[in-house]
Write an enzyme that holds these catalytic residues in place. Sequence first.
Site, PDB file in Angstrom:
ATOM      1  N   CYS A   1       0.838  -1.215   0.000  1.00 41.89           N
ATOM      2  CA  CYS A   1       0.000   0.000   0.000  1.00 41.89           C
ATOM      3  C   CYS A   1       0.864   1.252   0.000  1.00 41.89           C
ATOM      4  CB  CYS A   1      -0.914   0.031   1.229  1.00 41.89           C
ATOM      5  SG  CYS A   1      -2.027  -1.369   1.320  1.00 41.89           S
TER       6      CYS A   1
ATOM      7  N   ARG B   1      -7.805  -4.465  -3.140  1.00 42.75           N
ATOM      8  CA  ARG B   1      -7.388  -3.286  -3.921  1.00 42.75           C
ATOM      9  C   ARG B   1      -8.400  -3.069  -5.045  1.00 42.75           C
ATOM     10  NH1 ARG B   1      -2.382  -2.607  -1.713  1.00 42.75           N
ATOM     11  NH2 ARG B   1      -1.544  -4.551  -0.898  1.00 42.75           N
TER      12      ARG B   1
HETATM   13  C1  BEZ Z   1       0.596  -4.619   1.846  1.00 38.30           C
HETATM   14  O1  BEZ Z   1       1.813  -4.756   1.901  1.00 38.30           O
HETATM   15  O2  BEZ Z   1       0.074  -3.560   1.487  1.00 38.30           O
HETATM   16  C2  BEZ Z   1      -0.247  -5.783   2.191  1.00 38.30           C
HETATM   17  C3  BEZ Z   1       0.171  -7.051   1.829  1.00 38.30           C
HETATM   18  C4  BEZ Z   1      -0.612  -8.154   2.166  1.00 38.30           C
HETATM   19  C5  BEZ Z   1      -1.805  -7.961   2.841  1.00 38.30           C
HETATM   20  C6  BEZ Z   1      -2.229  -6.679   3.168  1.00 38.30           C
HETATM   21  C7  BEZ Z   1      -1.459  -5.584   2.840  1.00 38.30           C
END
Ligand code: BEZ
Length: 240
Positions: free
Chosen positions: A56, A139
């Site tokens: 994110c 997402r």
């Molecule tokens: C992230 O790094 O944004 C992320 C990765 C896996 C699950 C949730 C968030």
Amino acid sequence: MTVNEMPTPVVTMPRIGDPAPSFTAATTQGDINFPADYLGRWVILFSHPADFTPVCTSEFITFASMQDEFAAYNTDLVGLSVDGLYSHIAWLRTIKEKISYKGMRDVEVTFPLIDDVTMEVARKYGMIMPGEDTTKAVRAVFVIDPEGVVRTIIYYPLSTGRNFDELLRVVKALQTADAFDVATPADWRPGDAVIVPPAGSCGTAQSRMSGDVVGVECQDWFFCTRELPADEVEARIRRR
Ligand code: BEZ
């Protein structure tokens, strides 16, 4: 009743062509009334799983770095996660102060990030996919037009960061389709030939195939293209 016997909750989500579901929300840029505050502009409403997570973070740095480019196409950005306002503020401050990604550093996120701890908006837009995670939004990307109508929906799972060049390409393709009454073929970018709407009558099909229609090239009656120079596209869709 065991958990497995409980009825699956009905999940709603808007579809392409539907009015964007309305909501009011607190954001990092103040309260918003959606989509009313954005009528007259294109908006990308997107969700991300959680603050202080690496994928994110890379997405926010990239989106914020491209914000002016989206604005040049009359497109605003609005983010959302199932986190509170103070978490959002702390995360965005950390991004600016400490994190760089692909040479982008000192990035200030100035587009609104919605506080959706209640999951009200995430549920309205079908951003929670319980098979993936019951509390984190996937997402999701909703491209909403100036009339407040959903024009594109794209979903990515938690583990895959989005391709932001593709999101900008989609905005340009939608705006080009509207401005020139055409469709855009696979991998289209401004400057590539566009698809002329299918012939709606046998007469039109016949005249297209006989080469009577100037500037339109048909390989068969249903597959007709025309050149559309990039500068003509940009003159219509890019803000000066
Ligand atoms: C992230 O790094 O944004 C992320 C990765 C896996 C699950 C949730 C968030």
